[in-house]
Design an enzyme around this catalytic site. Structure first.
Site, PDB file in Angstrom:
ATOM      1  N   PHE A  86      -4.301 106.583  73.705  1.00  0.00           N
ATOM      2  CA  PHE A  86      -4.068 105.230  73.194  1.00  0.00           C
ATOM      3  C   PHE A  86      -3.951 105.195  71.676  1.00  0.00           C
ATOM      4  O   PHE A  86      -4.410 104.267  71.017  1.00  0.00           O
ATOM      5  CB  PHE A  86      -5.141 104.251  73.718  1.00  0.00           C
ATOM      6  CG  PHE A  86      -4.783 103.764  75.100  1.00  0.00           C
ATOM      7  CD1 PHE A  86      -4.703 104.660  76.151  1.00  0.00           C
ATOM      8  CD2 PHE A  86      -4.463 102.437  75.338  1.00  0.00           C
ATOM      9  CE1 PHE A  86      -4.313 104.246  77.423  1.00  0.00           C
ATOM     10  CE2 PHE A  86      -4.077 102.012  76.597  1.00  0.00           C
ATOM     11  CZ  PHE A  86      -3.999 102.922  77.643  1.00  0.00           C
ATOM     12  N   LEU A  87      -3.299 106.239  71.138  1.00  0.00           N
ATOM     13  CA  LEU A  87      -3.048 106.288  69.694  1.00  0.00           C
ATOM     14  C   LEU A  87      -1.546 106.302  69.409  1.00  0.00           C
ATOM     15  O   LEU A  87      -1.124 106.698  68.341  1.00  0.00           O
ATOM     16  CB  LEU A  87      -3.713 107.525  69.077  1.00  0.00           C
ATOM     17  CG  LEU A  87      -5.238 107.467  68.961  1.00  0.00           C
ATOM     18  CD1 LEU A  87      -5.771 108.747  68.326  1.00  0.00           C
ATOM     19  CD2 LEU A  87      -5.689 106.251  68.147  1.00  0.00           C
ATOM     20  N   SER A 145       1.396 104.519  68.288  1.00  0.00           N
ATOM     21  CA  SER A 145       1.731 103.275  67.591  1.00  0.00           C
ATOM     22  C   SER A 145       3.169 102.886  67.907  1.00  0.00           C
ATOM     23  O   SER A 145       3.974 103.704  68.339  1.00  0.00           O
ATOM     24  CB  SER A 145       1.524 103.446  66.093  1.00  0.00           C
ATOM     25  OG  SER A 145       2.254 104.563  65.637  1.00  0.00           O
ATOM     26  N   CYS A 202      -2.100  92.576  81.943  1.00  0.00           N
ATOM     27  CA  CYS A 202      -3.553  92.483  81.750  1.00  0.00           C
ATOM     28  C   CYS A 202      -4.045  92.426  80.319  1.00  0.00           C
ATOM     29  O   CYS A 202      -4.812  91.527  80.005  1.00  0.00           O
ATOM     30  CB  CYS A 202      -4.224  93.598  82.528  1.00  0.00           C
ATOM     31  SG  CYS A 202      -4.124  93.248  84.292  1.00  0.00           S
TER      32      CYS A 202
HETATM   33  N1  LIG Z   1      -1.940  94.886  87.547  1.00  0.00           N
HETATM   34  C1  LIG Z   1      -2.888  95.731  87.143  1.00  0.00           C
HETATM   35  O1  LIG Z   1      -2.587  96.831  86.673  1.00  0.00           O
HETATM   36  C2  LIG Z   1      -4.332  95.367  87.234  1.00  0.00           C
HETATM   37  C3  LIG Z   1      -4.743  94.093  87.602  1.00  0.00           C
HETATM   38  N2  LIG Z   1      -6.087  93.787  87.669  1.00  0.00           N
HETATM   39  C4  LIG Z   1      -6.514  92.453  88.097  1.00  0.00           C
HETATM   40  O2  LIG Z   1      -6.315  92.365  89.516  1.00  0.00           O
HETATM   41  C5  LIG Z   1      -5.991  91.018  89.890  1.00  0.00           C
HETATM   42  C6  LIG Z   1      -4.673  91.014  90.650  1.00  0.00           C
HETATM   43  O3  LIG Z   1      -3.671  91.480  89.770  1.00  0.00           O
HETATM   44  P1  LIG Z   1      -2.229  91.977  90.281  1.00  0.00           P
HETATM   45  O4  LIG Z   1      -2.384  92.812  91.490  1.00  0.00           O
HETATM   46  O5  LIG Z   1      -1.557  92.553  89.093  1.00  0.00           O
HETATM   47  O6  LIG Z   1      -1.569  90.590  90.677  1.00  0.00           O
HETATM   48  P2  LIG Z   1      -0.139  90.352  91.357  1.00  0.00           P
HETATM   49  O7  LIG Z   1       0.382  89.093  90.791  1.00  0.00           O
HETATM   50  O8  LIG Z   1       0.671  91.598  91.285  1.00  0.00           O
HETATM   51  O9  LIG Z   1      -0.504  90.140  92.915  1.00  0.00           O
HETATM   52  C7  LIG Z   1      -1.205  89.065  93.404  1.00  0.00           C
HETATM   53  C8  LIG Z   1      -0.797  88.836  94.869  1.00  0.00           C
HETATM   54  O10 LIG Z   1      -1.585  87.758  95.386  1.00  0.00           O
HETATM   55  C9  LIG Z   1      -0.756  86.974  96.249  1.00  0.00           C
HETATM   56  N3  LIG Z   1      -1.344  85.654  96.391  1.00  0.00           N
HETATM   57  C10 LIG Z   1      -1.307  84.611  95.519  1.00  0.00           C
HETATM   58  N4  LIG Z   1      -2.014  83.574  96.005  1.00  0.00           N
HETATM   59  C11 LIG Z   1      -2.530  83.977  97.193  1.00  0.00           C
HETATM   60  C12 LIG Z   1      -3.377  83.372  98.153  1.00  0.00           C
HETATM   61  N5  LIG Z   1      -3.837  82.136  98.000  1.00  0.00           N
HETATM   62  N6  LIG Z   1      -3.709  84.081  99.258  1.00  0.00           N
HETATM   63  C13 LIG Z   1      -3.238  85.346  99.444  1.00  0.00           C
HETATM   64  N7  LIG Z   1      -2.448  85.971  98.568  1.00  0.00           N
HETATM   65  C14 LIG Z   1      -2.102  85.299  97.453  1.00  0.00           C
HETATM   66  C15 LIG Z   1       0.594  86.998  95.563  1.00  0.00           C
HETATM   67  O11 LIG Z   1       1.631  86.682  96.478  1.00  0.00           O
HETATM   68  C16 LIG Z   1       0.666  88.445  95.040  1.00  0.00           C
HETATM   69  O12 LIG Z   1       1.282  89.295  95.972  1.00  0.00           O
HETATM   70  C17 LIG Z   1      -5.975  90.219  88.576  1.00  0.00           C
HETATM   71  O13 LIG Z   1      -7.240  89.654  88.375  1.00  0.00           O
HETATM   72  C18 LIG Z   1      -5.737  91.299  87.518  1.00  0.00           C
HETATM   73  O14 LIG Z   1      -6.252  90.929  86.255  1.00  0.00           O
HETATM   74  C19 LIG Z   1      -7.045  94.716  87.400  1.00  0.00           C
HETATM   75  C20 LIG Z   1      -6.703  95.995  87.054  1.00  0.00           C
HETATM   76  C21 LIG Z   1      -5.320  96.433  86.966  1.00  0.00           C
HETATM   77  O1  LIG Z   2      -6.529  95.607  83.611  1.00  0.00           O
HETATM   78  C1  LIG Z   2      -5.447  96.106  83.787  1.00  0.00           C
HETATM   79  O2  LIG Z   2      -4.515  95.573  84.350  1.00  0.00           O
HETATM   80  C2  LIG Z   2      -5.153  97.484  83.303  1.00  0.00           C
HETATM   81  O3  LIG Z   2      -4.628  97.347  81.949  1.00  0.00           O
HETATM   82  C3  LIG Z   2      -4.247  98.571  81.353  1.00  0.00           C
HETATM   83  O4  LIG Z   2      -3.250  99.220  82.136  1.00  0.00           O
HETATM   84  P1  LIG Z   2      -1.699  98.827  82.040  1.00  0.00           P
HETATM   85  O5  LIG Z   2      -1.546  97.521  81.352  1.00  0.00           O
HETATM   86  O6  LIG Z   2      -1.158  98.957  83.410  1.00  0.00           O
HETATM   87  O7  LIG Z   2      -1.027  99.984  81.175  1.00  0.00           O
HETATM   88  P2  LIG Z   2      -1.449 100.807  79.871  1.00  0.00           P
HETATM   89  O8  LIG Z   2      -1.048 102.208  80.066  1.00  0.00           O
HETATM   90  O9  LIG Z   2      -2.839 100.543  79.460  1.00  0.00           O
HETATM   91  O10 LIG Z   2      -0.462 100.178  78.779  1.00  0.00           O
HETATM   92  C4  LIG Z   2      -0.624  98.845  78.324  1.00  0.00           C
HETATM   93  C5  LIG Z   2       0.306  98.601  77.153  1.00  0.00           C
HETATM   94  O11 LIG Z   2      -0.137  99.338  76.010  1.00  0.00           O
HETATM   95  C6  LIG Z   2       0.938 100.065  75.445  1.00  0.00           C
HETATM   96  N1  LIG Z   2       0.407 101.293  74.811  1.00  0.00           N
HETATM   97  C7  LIG Z   2      -0.400 102.130  75.512  1.00  0.00           C
HETATM   98  C8  LIG Z   2      -0.925 103.264  74.918  1.00  0.00           C
HETATM   99  C9  LIG Z   2      -0.607 103.545  73.575  1.00  0.00           C
HETATM  100  O12 LIG Z   2      -1.062 104.555  72.966  1.00  0.00           O
HETATM  101  N2  LIG Z   2       0.202 102.692  72.908  1.00  0.00           N
HETATM  102  C10 LIG Z   2       0.715 101.565  73.493  1.00  0.00           C
HETATM  103  O13 LIG Z   2       1.438 100.788  72.822  1.00  0.00           O
HETATM  104  C11 LIG Z   2       1.865 100.340  76.621  1.00  0.00           C
HETATM  105  O14 LIG Z   2       3.184 100.618  76.188  1.00  0.00           O
HETATM  106  C12 LIG Z   2       1.754  99.050  77.393  1.00  0.00           C
HETATM  107  O15 LIG Z   2       2.642  98.073  76.880  1.00  0.00           O
HETATM  108  C13 LIG Z   2      -5.472  99.501  81.304  1.00  0.00           C
HETATM  109  O16 LIG Z   2      -5.076 100.756  80.740  1.00  0.00           O
HETATM  110  C14 LIG Z   2      -6.047  99.713  82.688  1.00  0.00           C
HETATM  111  O17 LIG Z   2      -7.230 100.504  82.597  1.00  0.00           O
HETATM  112  C15 LIG Z   2      -6.386  98.351  83.294  1.00  0.00           C
HETATM  113  O18 LIG Z   2      -6.874  98.484  84.609  1.00  0.00           O
END
Ligand SMILES: NC(=O)C1=CN([C@@H]2O[C@H](COP(=O)(O)OP(=O)(O)OC[C@H]3O[C@@H](n4cnc5c(N)ncnc54)[C@H](O)[C@@H]3O)[C@@H](O)[C@H]2O)C=CC1
Ligand SMILES: O=C(O)[C@H]1O[C@H](OP(=O)(O)OP(=O)(O)OC[C@H]2O[C@@H](n3ccc(=O)[nH]c3=O)[C@H](O)[C@@H]2O)[C@H](O)[C@@H](O)[C@@H]1O
Length: 430
Positions: free
Chosen positions: A257-258, A260, A268
């Site tokens: 994560f360095l 730039s 997220c």
């Molecule tokens: N996307 C990521 O990389 C990460 C996300 N999170 C967290 O996980 C949670 C989910 O995030 P995502 O998977 O990215 O969201 P997303 O928007 O990709 O998926 C959410 C899903 O929930 C469904 N949905 C909406 N309302 C509903 C309901 N009432 N009943 C059943 N299904 C319903 C939608 O159709 C959608 O398929 C969030 O709180 C996010 O902050 C945590 C770590 C990583």
């Molecule tokens: O809560 C979440 O949803 C997730 O958010 C990030 O994951 P994500 O957003 O999928 O991807 P990252 O690889 O973290 O990149 C995030 C953003 O930072 C940027 N980035 C990353 C690393 C870096 O050195 N520089 C930089 O600009 C990427 O281009 C991207 O736009 C976290 O890394 C996950 O641990 C976490 O679960």
């Protein structure tokens, strides 16, 4: 174990497919019938490395999907992986997850077992106790500990490497109030613990909620700090990547994560940092540093464009935007830095042509009127300038494609293009 996962997006689908792969019987619940049909027929509803294979192998068998919450009555464990977006003021918007919890509660009223409801979604400290448990209780007409138990198990996977991150985590965090919940989570994750050496953090519910925000805030801050340092490096004619390589050798800093550049986007970091700032302020604390972390990030796309302005006036010119996804390896464009970059180019009167290997259709919904190319070569052909916004590997291999540009100005926001003779190349922080 019998597992239900409410919500089948990036997290819910990955979680369900990986748990099925670990040997559990898993059902995804989603309101989106297309997602349900895809999983049932063994097709991954999102673009994630390794997910196609898992859904193809288990979909319709150990991995099922439905729109019906009642499937949760058969589960030992029910994950909630619903969206937790922010509202216009940046506060967490819990309306979807609270409504989902209440609907789940109603289904659990019929449950024979006392299932463990596990909050997978990212929620600010206090949300589970103050909003989700009451919603489950309202729905079920029962109380926590009687009809169901509750735990918080935040997710740290990254998009683009979601499957591999889930199956090889640095840590898993179990937030709960009772030994029974830890034991159930332990049993669920046991097949994963047998395969990998994973640190398990057993903590309270609020602590687990906060660990997730602290993790994301720290990583976003690290990137904003290297961007701030990178901007200063640029003023001194210093290569920020050389500096990052050197400071990353310090164990206390670490090399990750360095990178730039044009800043962090995604579903997220932007929403979670905003929600933490808003929650802190509501609680009476002024989070100055986190405000600055967001401020630096917001500035990077405009800095990229001002470097471009130094090379060429893009008014009326064709400009290629290489990369539309918020990072490589995903088709997700939520808060992609490509969005403010395209907006800035349109404000300058440029004709924008975007290219991304997988995110074009998603960006088309955001900007229906710009042109989209089917290859980087097509995007570059005839363009007066190119800006690089996403670090797709294929951009590193671009070479004679630049020869087809009307004027080969390339401003790189991700340090991915190889500078070469014949192109006017400049990086954002080097
Ligand atoms: N996307 C990521 O990389 C990460 C996300 N999170 C967290 O996980 C949670 C989910 O995030 P995502 O998977 O990215 O969201 P997303 O928007 O990709 O998926 C959410 C899903 O929930 C469904 N949905 C909406 N309302 C509903 C309901 N009432 N009943 C059943 N299904 C319903 C939608 O159709 C959608 O398929 C969030 O709180 C996010 O902050 C945590 C770590 C990583
Ligand atoms: O809560 C979440 O949803 C997730 O958010 C990030 O994951 P994500 O957003 O999928 O991807 P990252 O690889 O973290 O990149 C995030 C953003 O930072 C940027 N980035 C990353 C690393 C870096 O050195 N520089 C930089 O600009 C990427 O281009 C991207 O736009 C976290 O890394 C996950 O641990 C976490 O679960």
């Amino acid at each position: 174990m019998q597992v239900t996962v409410i919500g089948s997006g990036y997290v819910g689908t990955t979680l369900a497919a990986c748990l099925a792969d670990l040997g559990h019987d898993v059902t995804n619940v989603d309101i989106d019938e297309e997602i349900v049909a895809a999983i049932e027929s063994g097709v991954a509803p999102i673009h994630e490395a390794g997910l196609d294979e898992l859904v193809a192998e288990h979909g319709g068998e150990r991995l099922r999907a439905t729109t019906d919450y009642d499937v949760a009555t058969r589960a030992n464990v029910v994950f909630i992986a619903l969206p937790t977006p922010t509202d216009a003021e940046g506060r967490i918007d819990t309306s979807i997850i609270t409504a989902g919890a209440e609907q789940l509660g109603a289904a659990l009223a019929e449950s024979e077992e006392r299932p463990l409801v596990v909050v997978k979604s990212t929620v600010v400290p206090g949300t589970t106790e103050n909003e989700l448990i009451p919603a489950l209780e309202r729905g079920s007409g029962s109380t926590v500990g009687e009809a169901f138990d509750v735990a918080v198990n935040p997710e740290f996977l990254r998009e683009g490497t979601a499957v591999s991150d889930f199956l090889h985590p640095d840590k898993v965090v179990f937030g709960a109030q009772h030994a029974r919940a830890y034991e159930t989570l332990n049993e669920l994750y046991a097949p994963l613990f047998e395969r990998t050496d994973t640190a398990v953090v057993r903590t309270g519910i609020r602590e687990a909620e906060m660990i997730k925000y602290a993790n994301n805030a720290f990583l976003a801050s690290k990137i904003s700090l290297i961007n701030e340092l990178g901007n200063i490096c640029k003023e001194f004619g210093v290569d920020a990547y050389e500096v990052a390589d050197a400071i990353g050798l310090d164990d206390r800093i670490g090399p990750q994560f360095l990178r730039s550049g044009v800043g962090w986007g995604g579903s997220c970091f932007p929403k979670d940092v905003a929600a933490l700032i808003a929650a802190a302020r509501d609680a009476g604390y002024d989070p100055e540093l986190l405000d600055a972390v967001v401020g630096v990030n917001d500035r990077q796309p405009e800095r990229l464009l001002s470097i471009l302005d130094d090379h060429v006036d893009v008014n009326g010119e064709r400009v290629a935007v290489l990369g539309l996804a918020f990072k490589s390896g995903t088709d997700d464009i939520r808060s992609s830095r490509a969005i403010p970059t395209i907006e800035g180019l349109l404000e300058r009167g440029a004709t924008v042509v975007g290219y991304d290997p997988v995110a074009t259709e998603n960006m088309r919904a955001e900007f229906p009127d710009i042109e989209y190319a089917s290859s980087a070569a097509d995007a570059l052909s005839g363009a007066t300038a190119a800006v690089v916004v996403t670090d797709w590997d294929e951009f590193a291999a671009l070479d004679e494609e630049f020869d087809a540009m009307a004027r080969p100005v390339v401003v790189d926001g991700r340090r991915i293009v190889e500078p070469r003779a014949g192109i006017e190349y400049e990086g954002l922080t080097w």
